[in-house]
Motif scaffolding. Structure first.
Motif, PDB file in Angstrom:
ATOM      1  N   ALA A 298     -96.438  18.167  78.192  1.00 51.91           N
ATOM      2  CA  ALA A 298     -98.097  18.191  78.721  1.00 51.91           C
ATOM      3  C   ALA A 298     -97.698  15.912  78.191  1.00 51.91           C
ATOM      4  O   ALA A 298     -99.141  16.049  78.639  1.00 51.91           O
ATOM      5  CB  ALA A 298     -98.291  19.082  78.398  1.00 51.91           C
ATOM      6  N   ALA A 299     -97.425  15.703  77.566  1.00 48.60           N
ATOM      7  CA  ALA A 299     -97.273  14.287  77.088  1.00 48.60           C
ATOM      8  C   ALA A 299     -97.282  13.711  78.012  1.00 48.60           C
ATOM      9  O   ALA A 299     -96.380  13.709  78.578  1.00 48.60           O
ATOM     10  CB  ALA A 299     -96.529  14.209  75.312  1.00 48.60           C
ATOM     11  N   PRO A 300     -98.029  12.105  77.926  1.00 48.37           N
ATOM     12  CA  PRO A 300     -97.435  11.062  78.650  1.00 48.37           C
ATOM     13  C   PRO A 300     -96.160  10.325  78.307  1.00 48.37           C
ATOM     14  O   PRO A 300     -96.147  10.619  76.994  1.00 48.37           O
ATOM     15  CB  PRO A 300     -98.403  10.364  79.023  1.00 48.37           C
ATOM     16  N   ILE A 301     -95.873  10.060  78.857  1.00 50.37           N
ATOM     17  CA  ILE A 301     -94.986   8.770  78.639  1.00 50.37           C
ATOM     18  C   ILE A 301     -95.548   8.189  77.773  1.00 50.37           C
ATOM     19  O   ILE A 301     -96.325   7.065  78.440  1.00 50.37           O
ATOM     20  CB  ILE A 301     -94.323   7.639  80.231  1.00 50.37           C
ATOM     21  N   ALA A 302     -95.151   7.016  76.774  1.00 51.94           N
ATOM     22  CA  ALA A 302     -95.750   5.949  75.850  1.00 51.94           C
ATOM     23  C   ALA A 302     -94.622   5.051  76.018  1.00 51.94           C
ATOM     24  O   ALA A 302     -93.743   4.689  74.583  1.00 51.94           O
ATOM     25  CB  ALA A 302     -95.776   6.573  74.130  1.00 51.94           C
ATOM     26  N   LEU A 303     -94.670   4.051  76.872  1.00 55.84           N
ATOM     27  CA  LEU A 303     -93.829   2.690  76.053  1.00 55.84           C
ATOM     28  C   LEU A 303     -94.245   1.728  75.535  1.00 55.84           C
ATOM     29  O   LEU A 303     -95.494   1.794  75.368  1.00 55.84           O
ATOM     30  CB  LEU A 303     -93.449   2.439  77.742  1.00 55.84           C
ATOM     31  N   ASP A 304     -93.298   1.431  75.268  1.00 54.54           N
ATOM     32  CA  ASP A 304     -93.423  -0.273  74.060  1.00 54.54           C
ATOM     33  C   ASP A 304     -92.566  -0.915  75.081  1.00 54.54           C
ATOM     34  O   ASP A 304     -91.217  -1.456  74.655  1.00 54.54           O
ATOM     35  CB  ASP A 304     -92.851   0.173  72.618  1.00 54.54           C
ATOM     36  N   TYR A 305     -92.918  -1.122  75.694  1.00 54.10           N
ATOM     37  CA  TYR A 305     -92.086  -2.042  76.921  1.00 54.10           C
ATOM     38  C   TYR A 305     -91.762  -3.858  76.678  1.00 54.10           C
ATOM     39  O   TYR A 305     -92.550  -3.956  75.883  1.00 54.10           O
ATOM     40  CB  TYR A 305     -92.506  -2.558  78.633  1.00 54.10           C
ATOM     41  N   GLN A 306     -89.973  -3.896  76.803  1.00 53.33           N
ATOM     42  CA  GLN A 306     -89.638  -5.075  76.304  1.00 53.33           C
ATOM     43  C   GLN A 306     -89.099  -6.277  77.203  1.00 53.33           C
ATOM     44  O   GLN A 306     -88.116  -5.274  78.040  1.00 53.33           O
ATOM     45  CB  GLN A 306     -89.145  -5.540  74.730  1.00 53.33           C
ATOM     46  N   ARG A 307     -89.656  -7.460  77.936  1.00 51.47           N
ATOM     47  CA  ARG A 307     -88.444  -7.906  79.037  1.00 51.47           C
ATOM     48  C   ARG A 307     -87.202  -7.263  78.485  1.00 51.47           C
ATOM     49  O   ARG A 307     -86.451  -7.762  77.166  1.00 51.47           O
ATOM     50  CB  ARG A 307     -89.181  -9.018  79.082  1.00 51.47           C
ATOM     51  N   PRO A 308     -86.360  -8.001  79.554  1.00 50.50           N
ATOM     52  CA  PRO A 308     -84.897  -7.490  79.425  1.00 50.50           C
ATOM     53  C   PRO A 308     -84.648  -8.481  78.657  1.00 50.50           C
ATOM     54  O   PRO A 308     -83.509  -8.215  78.059  1.00 50.50           O
ATOM     55  CB  PRO A 308     -84.208  -6.932  80.602  1.00 50.50           C
ATOM     56  N   ARG A 309     -84.734  -9.517  78.827  1.00 53.39           N
ATOM     57  CA  ARG A 309     -83.990 -10.937  78.390  1.00 53.39           C
ATOM     58  C   ARG A 309     -85.246 -10.742  76.929  1.00 53.39           C
ATOM     59  O   ARG A 309     -86.313 -10.898  76.891  1.00 53.39           O
ATOM     60  CB  ARG A 309     -84.208 -12.257  78.882  1.00 53.39           C
ATOM     61  N   GLN A 310     -84.134 -11.213  75.460  1.00 48.18           N
ATOM     62  CA  GLN A 310     -84.571 -11.039  74.516  1.00 48.18           C
ATOM     63  C   GLN A 310     -86.382 -11.863  74.709  1.00 48.18           C
ATOM     64  O   GLN A 310     -86.327 -12.069  72.638  1.00 48.18           O
ATOM     65  CB  GLN A 310     -84.485 -10.347  73.171  1.00 48.18           C
ATOM     66  N   ALA A 311     -85.668 -12.791  74.887  1.00 52.40           N
ATOM     67  CA  ALA A 311     -86.209 -14.150  74.251  1.00 52.40           C
ATOM     68  C   ALA A 311     -87.373 -14.897  74.753  1.00 52.40           C
ATOM     69  O   ALA A 311     -87.798 -13.989  76.041  1.00 52.40           O
ATOM     70  CB  ALA A 311     -85.098 -15.730  75.251  1.00 52.40           C
ATOM     71  N   THR A 312     -88.379 -15.602  74.014  1.00 52.27           N
ATOM     72  CA  THR A 312     -89.943 -15.182  74.579  1.00 52.27           C
ATOM     73  C   THR A 312     -89.813 -16.603  75.639  1.00 52.27           C
ATOM     74  O   THR A 312     -88.627 -17.439  75.128  1.00 52.27           O
ATOM     75  CB  THR A 312     -90.756 -16.431  73.211  1.00 52.27           C
ATOM     76  N   ARG A 313     -90.163 -16.995  76.258  1.00 55.24           N
ATOM     77  CA  ARG A 313     -90.946 -18.144  76.839  1.00 55.24           C
ATOM     78  C   ARG A 313     -90.571 -19.365  76.250  1.00 55.24           C
ATOM     79  O   ARG A 313     -89.841 -20.711  76.549  1.00 55.24           O
ATOM     80  CB  ARG A 313     -92.402 -18.923  77.571  1.00 55.24           C
ATOM     81  N   GLN A 314     -90.686 -19.843  74.820  1.00 58.47           N
ATOM     82  CA  GLN A 314     -90.673 -20.501  73.932  1.00 58.47           C
ATOM     83  C   GLN A 314     -89.198 -20.535  73.709  1.00 58.47           C
ATOM     84  O   GLN A 314     -88.675 -22.545  73.101  1.00 58.47           O
ATOM     85  CB  GLN A 314     -92.011 -20.747  72.922  1.00 58.47           C
ATOM     86  N   SER A 315     -88.029 -19.659  72.388  1.00 58.92           N
ATOM     87  CA  SER A 315     -87.895 -19.532  72.388  1.00 58.92           C
ATOM     88  C   SER A 315     -86.025 -19.281  73.048  1.00 58.92           C
ATOM     89  O   SER A 315     -84.999 -19.551  72.765  1.00 58.92           O
ATOM     90  CB  SER A 315     -87.321 -18.074  70.877  1.00 58.92           C
ATOM     91  N   ARG A 316     -86.171 -19.406  74.070  1.00 60.47           N
ATOM     92  CA  ARG A 316     -85.540 -19.653  75.280  1.00 60.47           C
ATOM     93  C   ARG A 316     -85.058 -21.440  74.844  1.00 60.47           C
ATOM     94  O   ARG A 316     -83.943 -21.643  75.551  1.00 60.47           O
ATOM     95  CB  ARG A 316     -86.102 -19.737  76.683  1.00 60.47           C
ATOM     96  N   TYR A 317     -85.735 -22.516  74.861  1.00 49.55           N
ATOM     97  CA  TYR A 317     -85.167 -23.562  74.832  1.00 49.55           C
ATOM     98  C   TYR A 317     -84.297 -23.252  73.454  1.00 49.55           C
ATOM     99  O   TYR A 317     -83.402 -23.775  73.410  1.00 49.55           O
ATOM    100  CB  TYR A 317     -85.938 -24.409  74.111  1.00 49.55           C
ATOM    101  N   PHE A 318     -84.463 -22.657  72.284  1.00 52.46           N
ATOM    102  CA  PHE A 318     -83.028 -22.621  71.311  1.00 52.46           C
ATOM    103  C   PHE A 318     -82.247 -21.874  72.010  1.00 52.46           C
ATOM    104  O   PHE A 318     -81.218 -22.011  71.420  1.00 52.46           O
ATOM    105  CB  PHE A 318     -83.913 -22.130  70.578  1.00 52.46           C
ATOM    106  N   GLY A 319     -82.350 -21.549  72.053  1.00 59.63           N
ATOM    107  CA  GLY A 319     -81.459 -20.258  73.141  1.00 59.63           C
ATOM    108  C   GLY A 319     -80.576 -21.290  74.232  1.00 59.63           C
ATOM    109  O   GLY A 319     -79.122 -20.904  73.949  1.00 59.63           O
ATOM    110  N   GLU A 320     -80.702 -21.595  75.203  1.00 56.64           N
ATOM    111  CA  GLU A 320     -79.918 -22.646  75.675  1.00 56.64           C
ATOM    112  C   GLU A 320     -79.523 -23.332  74.894  1.00 56.64           C
ATOM    113  O   GLU A 320     -78.702 -23.565  75.769  1.00 56.64           O
ATOM    114  CB  GLU A 320     -81.154 -23.525  77.030  1.00 56.64           C
ATOM    115  N   TYR A 321     -80.196 -24.088  73.881  1.00 58.27           N
ATOM    116  CA  TYR A 321     -79.293 -25.141  72.708  1.00 58.27           C
ATOM    117  C   TYR A 321     -78.713 -25.014  72.160  1.00 58.27           C
ATOM    118  O   TYR A 321     -76.851 -24.967  72.759  1.00 58.27           O
ATOM    119  CB  TYR A 321     -80.411 -25.900  72.050  1.00 58.27           C
ATOM    120  N   VAL A 322     -77.898 -23.528  72.112  1.00 57.18           N
ATOM    121  CA  VAL A 322     -77.303 -22.628  71.263  1.00 57.18           C
ATOM    122  C   VAL A 322     -76.331 -22.623  71.901  1.00 57.18           C
ATOM    123  O   VAL A 322     -74.723 -23.031  72.489  1.00 57.18           O
ATOM    124  CB  VAL A 322     -77.769 -21.361  70.643  1.00 57.18           C
TER     125      VAL A 322
END
Length: 785
Positions: A298-322
């Motif tokens: 009877a319980a609904p599905i309770a998601l805490d969805y995170q995008r598959p790519r773990q980086a945020t739009r900002q830390s992607r810059y650091f990830g690309e540098y690495v």
């Protein structure tokens, strides 16, 4: 046929003498026949012999032998074809699965990931038992009883097909065979099924049941491009696989049947129905009690969805540098960054990074609104930043001509550049959209630990999805007044004291061609003519900085521009020794910040002041590990180079304290840093470039040096000349101050309130009435170190 003929045939077969007599009679009869036809040369013709009929048994043996031979050849060909699609022994013993590589902060937080398939391998001990139970109950409840193939299930396939309700017959091991070895294929065919069954048997011979479960849950694809149970758990519920509860496990296992149709994010109703079927199967096979089943369905599905790519739009810059830093090492050492599951441990502090990302995003959004309004606002297609368009119409035309729509008009309709530009201007909606996308402010932020060179936070921009240029390491803009500390450090290192005074009025220099170089301050405040170097750097006075050049060049009183070049070369050398690696043109104007630098090298050079005059390269990557945790690379000890004495470095810190705290003359350009709530020992420097294009601020704490740049996404974009918005104290400084405040107030923030340590030999400025007069300049001498 008569009995006499049968007897003759039997005698012919059993009596050799009888066969010979019959043969001679046949030959004699043939010769007579030829003679009667007048054949004079019987020996020239081929003699026909009687051929007895073969026995039936021998003919049958020959036929069956041929059939068997053809069958064996066909079977050999079939087996050869079948074997071609099977994994080798080496592949069976060492199955290869594409695993994502991760960039981690120094405290273990995922900053970014690189993958073909978003997968993070975990052992069976790191998987929730509820997940394993849900898998067995739903996919293969006789898993622990069979040897790779469930014969009852396999033999029942035709029955289910005939009654119009086909069911899958593959066991967990057979599904694993498909997931591990792509050569088996996925088409619906007998060949593929046989390959799958043979491979499943081989897997069962090589691995335990627990290992098979572990491999299966690490290789299978879940919804939202999550490969493996760990990635699925973090993507859908923001938790590791070990912490999944019963209903979460049932939800994920339920998606395996059809990852899109049962996607809990996109199709929650379908996913809930499928989850309840999994719960029913768990109840049916004893993994779930009746009461638990009744409450969970009877319980609904309770998601805490995170995008598959773990980086945020900002830390992607650091990830690309690495990625750029690691790619060459990976290629040289035979690793695939996107498949081999490398773990790249960096120096980033996750708490500092998180605050930096949020502050940059929020502040730039706020500044963008102010920026648009100060140029006339956004009043629709007809009135977007009208004052800017009136003052810089060539900028607007340039942005339009660089658009894809402009190129399309020329390419597809054959219009001239003038015609295409006119067409765009007439399309006001399109022009409005293009200008809004181009008239953007951008920012960069970086923080470095001066004692180690460790980069603690890195924000290369506001949205990697739209602009991939990194404003920390790739963007180079004029440093403006943030370059002045190199000039003053050169003076201090050559024996000038902070209280040494220069005239604050402008001065001009003339070159051999008669051209005049006459830089000056925008305005000159009332007060005494002579001001100290300490006051000059705190108030960022151009006139005083320029007047220092003849002294540093060893040509006091000169008005020849060429005489200033030795000072320019010394300033460039000082900046280079402290960490500026960008190309610099050693001309007198370098003293006012005409050199183009990037934010990383500028902030790192200021770290030399905080590190007692010792330069260290910035460090980002601490070590690289494989998926099993074996260390593949570890950063060597940092190279340290003393480029100035500790006394000179501390004197510069003491002078730049005045930028924040002010002095007897009043406040410095960075007083806003103090007003925002920073009360501890700190130095800093603001910077604004000519024509109000770029703004900078660098703060120097004993334990961290942090800096920010704010400017137009395009170098042509500028702030209104003379407005407070175009000052580093109003744009870049608040970013650094707000970041510091958030880290200070974070219970998990690694912040120190220690003050700078005064080195031996440092002498505070004497009272004004005891200082040497401006004309007394014979007390200079290079500081010993």
């Amino acid at each position: 046929m008569s009995d006499s003929n049968l007897n003759d045939d039997e005698r012919y077969l059993n009596d050799p003498e009888y066969r010979e007599r019959i043969r001679k009679q046949f030959v004699l009869k043939s010769d007579r026949s030829n003679a009667s036809k007048g054949d004079k040369s019987p020996s020239s013709k081929k003699t026909k012999h009687a051929v007895p009929r073969r026995s039936v048994p021998k003919m049958l043996v020959g036929i069956f032998g041929g059939i068997i031979l053809v069958s064996l050849i066909g079977l050999a060909i079939f087996i050869s074809f079948l074997v071609q699609g099977l994994p080798s022994i080496e592949e069976l013993e060492n199955p290869r699965t594409d695993v994502a590589s991760f960039v981690l902060s120094r405290d273990g937080v995922v900053l970014d990931s690189y993958f073909v398939e978003n997968r993070r391998y975990v052992t069976i001990d790191e998987i929730s038992p509820h997940t394993i139970n849900a898998l067995i109950a739903t996919e293969d409840h006789r898993f622990f009883d069979h040897w790779g193939i469930d014969m009852r299930r396999t033999l029942a396939i035709p029955y289910h097909v005939l009654r119009g309700a086909p069911q899958g017959g593959s066991t967990i091991t057979q599904q694993l065979a498909r997931n591990l070895y792509r050569s088996i294929g996925r088409e619906v065919s007998v060949i593929r099924k046989l390959r799958e069954m043979i491979t499943a048997i081989q897997i069962e011979r090589n691995y335990t049941k627990a290992e098979i479960i572990e491999m299966y849950l690490n290789t299978v694809e879940f919804s939202n491009s999550a490969f493996g149970i760990e990635a699925a758990a973090r993507t859908h519920f923001n938790k590791p696989a070990l912490e999944l509860n019963v209903e979460e496990s049932a939800t994920l296992i339920g998606t395996l049947q059809a990852v899109s149709f049962f996607n809990p994010r996109l199709n929650p109703q379908n996913a809930q129905r499928r989850r309840n079927i999994v719960l029913m199967q768990m109840n049916r096979h004893g993994f779930l009690t009746d009461d638990d089943f009744t409450s969970l369905v009877a319980a609904p599905i309770a998601l805490d969805y995170q995008r598959p790519r773990q980086a945020t739009r900002q830390s992607r810059y650091f990830g690309e540098y690495v990625r750029l830093q690691v790619s060459r090492w990976a290629e040289e050492n035979g690793y695939d960054l996107f498949r081999d599951g490398l773990v790249i441990r960096t120096t980033i502090d996750a708490h500092m990074q998180r605050h930096a990302e949020r502050v940059v995003e929020q502040k730039v959004d706020s500044l963008q609104t102010i920026f648009v309004n100060v140029w006339g606002g956004d009043n629709g297609p007809d009135r977007f930043m009208p004052r800017y368009q009136e003052q810089f119409p060539h900028h607007i035309d340039g942005f339009l001509m660089e658009s894809g729509e402009f190129q399309q008009l020329i390419r597809e309709e054959g219009l001239s550049r003038e015609q295409a530009l006119q067409r765009l201007r007439q399309n006001r909606e399109l022009t409005h959209r293009i200008l809004r996308s181009r008239m953007r402010l951008e920012s960069g932020f970086v923080a470095i630990e001066p004692g180690t060179g460790h980069v603690l936070a890195w924000v290369g921009g506001t949205d990697f999805s739209t602009i991939q240029r990194d404003n920390v390491s790739q963007l180079r803009r004029q440093a403006g007044s943030t370059f002045k500390p190199f000039v003053y450090a050169l003076a201090i290192d050559n024996g000038y004291m902070p209280y040494h005074e220069f005239s604050r009025f402008p001065v001009s220099f003339r070159d051999r061609s008669g051209n005049v170089w006459a830089p000056n301050d925008i305005r000159i405040a009332p007060g005494p003519e002579y001001v100290s170097m300490r006051e000059s750097i705190a108030r960022s006075l151009n006139n005083v900085t320029v007047r220092m050049l003849p002294e540093l060049a060893g040509a006091p009183g000169t008005d020849n521009l060429e005489d200033l070049f030795p000072a320019a070369r010394q300033i460039a050398d000082m900046a280079r020794n402290m960490g500026i690696r960008s190309r610099m043109e050693a001309v007198p104007a370098i003293a006012l910040g005409t050199a183009e630098v990037n934010l990383l090298e500028l902030v790192n050079s200021y770290a030399t002041f905080a590190n007692n005059g010792v330069y260290m390269d910035p460090l980002v990557i601490m070590r690289i590990e494989d998926r099993e945790g074996n260390v593949l690379f570890e950063a060597p000890p940092q190279m340290q180079q003393e480029v100035m004495s500790p006394l000179t470095a501390y004197t510069m810190i003491d002078m730049m304290r005045g930028v924040i705290s002010g002095g007897e003359w009043g406040h410095g350009t960075g007083i806003r840093f103090r007003n925002m709530g920073i009360r501890q020992d700190v130095a800093g420097k603001t910077g604004t470039t000519n024509r109000a294009v770029d703004t900078w601020f660098v703060s120097v704490f004993p334990h961290v040096v942090a800096g920010s740049w704010v400017g137009g996404e395009d170098a042509r974009i500028r702030f209104p000349q003379g407005s407070v918005l175009g000052q580093g104290a109003r744009t870049a400084l608040p970013i650094v101050a707000e970041w510091a405040l958030r880290v200070i107030n974070d219970d998990n923030g690694n912040w120190s309130f220690d003050a700078f340590t005064q080195p031996p030999g440092f002498v505070p400025d004497p009272p004004r009435d005891q200082r040497p007069q401006p004309q007394d300049s014979d007390n200079r001498g290079r500081v010993d170190w």
